[in-house]
Write an enzyme that holds these catalytic residues in place. Structure first.
Site, PDB file in Angstrom:
ATOM      1  N   CYS A 168       0.808  -1.222   0.000  1.00  0.00           N
ATOM      2  CA  CYS A 168       0.000   0.000   0.000  1.00  0.00           C
ATOM      3  C   CYS A 168       0.840   1.272   0.000  1.00  0.00           C
ATOM      4  CB  CYS A 168      -0.937  -0.003   1.198  1.00  0.00           C
ATOM      5  SG  CYS A 168      -2.020  -1.458   1.231  1.00  0.00           S
ATOM      6  N   HIS A 308      -2.285   8.043   6.197  1.00  0.00           N
ATOM      7  CA  HIS A 308      -2.627   6.768   5.565  1.00  0.00           C
ATOM      8  C   HIS A 308      -4.036   6.363   5.984  1.00  0.00           C
ATOM      9  CE1 HIS A 308      -1.738   3.200   3.337  1.00  0.00           C
ATOM     10  NE2 HIS A 308      -1.789   2.393   4.380  1.00  0.00           N
ATOM     11  N   GLU A 319      -0.386   5.066  13.600  1.00  0.00           N
ATOM     12  CA  GLU A 319      -0.026   6.216  12.785  1.00  0.00           C
ATOM     13  C   GLU A 319      -0.159   7.510  13.593  1.00  0.00           C
ATOM     14  OE1 GLU A 319      -0.862   8.074   8.332  1.00  0.00           O
ATOM     15  OE2 GLU A 319      -2.325   6.689   9.208  1.00  0.00           O
ATOM     16  N   LYS A 340      -9.534   8.362   2.836  1.00  0.00           N
ATOM     17  CA  LYS A 340     -10.014   7.000   2.549  1.00  0.00           C
ATOM     18  C   LYS A 340     -11.458   6.788   2.999  1.00  0.00           C
ATOM     19  CE  LYS A 340      -5.617   4.475   2.339  1.00  0.00           C
ATOM     20  NZ  LYS A 340      -4.622   5.535   2.581  1.00  0.00           N
ATOM     21  N   HIS A 345      -9.706   2.258   0.164  1.00  0.00           N
ATOM     22  CA  HIS A 345      -8.257   2.048   0.104  1.00  0.00           C
ATOM     23  C   HIS A 345      -7.901   1.403  -1.233  1.00  0.00           C
ATOM     24  CE1 HIS A 345      -4.216   1.420   1.012  1.00  0.00           C
ATOM     25  NE2 HIS A 345      -4.283   0.689   2.110  1.00  0.00           N
ATOM     26  N   PHE A 404       2.087  -3.395   3.927  1.00  0.00           N
ATOM     27  CA  PHE A 404       2.456  -4.702   4.477  1.00  0.00           C
ATOM     28  C   PHE A 404       3.939  -4.970   4.186  1.00  0.00           C
ATOM     29  CE2 PHE A 404      -1.991  -6.910   4.200  1.00  0.00           C
ATOM     30  CZ  PHE A 404      -2.448  -6.086   5.201  1.00  0.00           C
TER      31      PHE A 404
END
Length: 418
Positions: A168, A308, A319, A340, A345, A404
């Site tokens: 991502c 994010h 975050e 988002k 996403h 990831f």
């Protein structure tokens, strides 16, 4: 090495809230969510049955149907976004037509997963009809670097040409690495960003098995709710974002419209866990600090952060900790939002879409909202611009993307001053 500055002169967007930059930005500012019931396949047996699907996309606007059949949807999205970005930048569709030197134009448009739809479809054909029926185009349609490869062939760009895979964080890394290619004089123009199209049974099954996606199937418009206490997972979407990065003097010589200047980039690894961010936000914090250091600015100079903000329990909490660690006391003063909630996403395309949001926030002096924010989470106690866009002077904006594998990427933009 002589000093070189990098500016953005064009943007292209394909998304679940609009298939161009204007519609995309309007949706973000007005909180028009693009999430709905899955229509690409029958999702009745899946835990999650909602997604942010691209709508009203007609590939024949960009190429003939025969060409389109040779491309996985992620490549189709990438080419469409590139076409808009070139047009917005006032550049030719093919650099061989002049006056730009094609050897000084590169492409770094990547995908976090690649041609999953093609791979899944051809695997079914292999199982049902045998190896002789598998398409000879399987490999070139499946591998993720073919977004850059096809764009290069289509535009005649003969400079650096590659793809990056960091889940991502993919398109954020792609923009950042393209920035360095211009900085070190490997190119004068880079087409940079990402594309993704994984709303298929295989992709859904994988993420459902991880229990990573929201299960608010009866309320898709409110399913993605970054930083809200009752968030229950991310919502998968698809699309593409492409930026035209250009060396400043090159852009000025041709009278280009400059949207913003890219002034910093950070890339770090958590070395912690394959899917979870570091529990103190360490890697993301270091990526932020790296981008600020490259730009030569202080945390207090940042006016807006596009987080994010995936709407998962761990990401949003950690975050928040990363932003606090990197920004110190300024963390509570800087405007933050996650777009988002509106877009879902888009995985490997997210960084390009969200970097575009940062630049438009600078251009228009407005912070897009974090929609679907109802119940505050004490662990996410930043100013996340809840539900309504905010007019504010934005001179510097920072984008964060995490992937990831512990990948952290940050891009940093500033209002252009000659």
């Amino acid at each position: 090495m002589k000093s070189r500055r990098v500016v953005v002169t064009g943007t292209g967007i394909i998304s679940c809230v609009g298939n161009n930059s204007v519609d995309f930005w309007s949706a973000l500012l007005n909180g028009r969510c693009g999430i709905g019931k899955v229509t690409h396949f029958n999702a009745g047996e899946f835990r999650t049955q909602i997604a942010g699907e691209v709508k009203d996309f007609d590939i024949t606007r960009y190429m003939n149907p025969k060409e389109a059949k040779r491309l996985d949807p992620f490549c189709q999205f990438a080419i469409a976004a590139t076409d808009e970005a070139l047009q917005n930048a006032g550049l030719p569709a093919n650099f061989n037509d002049g006056p730009i030197d094609p050897t000084r134009v590169g492409v770094l448009v990547s995908s976090g997963i690649g041609g999953l739809q093609t791979m899944s479809e051809q695997d079914r054909i292999l199982a049902e009809r045998g190896p002789s029926k598998v398409s000879p185009l399987l490999i070139p349609m499946m591998i993720g670097d073919l977004a850059s490869g096809n764009i290069s062939m289509r535009t005649g760009a003969k400079g650096p040409n590659l793809g990056i895979v960091t889940a991502c964080a993919t398109s954020c890394h792609s923009i950042g690495e393209a920035y360095w290619m211009i900085m070190r004089d490997d190119a004068d123009i880079m087409l940079a960003g990402g594309a993704e199209s994984t709303i298929i049974p295989l992709g859904f099954a994988g993420f459902c098995s991880m229990k990573a996606m929201s299960q608010r199937n009866d309320d898709p418009l409110h399913a993605s709710r970054p930083f809200d206490l009752d968030r229950d997972g991310f919502v998968m979407s698809e699309g593409a974002g492409v930026l035209v990065l250009e060396e400043l003097e090159h852009a000025k010589r041709r009278g280009a419209n400059i949207i913003a200047e890219l002034i910093g980039y950070g890339a770090t690894g958590d070395a912690y866990h394959i899917t979870s961010p570091h529990p103190e936000g360490d890697g993301a914090a270091r990526a932020i600090t790296m981008a600020l250091r490259h730009a030569g600015i202080a945390p207090e100079d940042v006016d807006y952060i596009n987080a994010h903000g995936t709407s998962t329990q761990l990401n949003d909490k950690y975050e928040t900790m990363a932003i606090k660690a990197a920004f110190g006391p300024h963390a509570k003063k800087v405007s933050v939002s996650s777009t988002k909630g509106t877009t879902g996403h888009s995985l490997g395309a997210a960084g390009a879409l969200e970097s575009t949001a940062c630049m438009f926030a600078i251009r228009d002096n407005v912070v897009p909202p974090t929609i679907n924010y109802v119940t505050p989470d004490p662990a996410c106690d930043l100013d996340i611009t809840p539900n309504t866009a905010r007019e504010k002077k934005v001179d510097v904006a920072l984008n964060i993307n995490l992937g990831f594998g512990g990948h952290n990427a940050v891009t940093l933009f500033r209002r252009f001053q000659d």
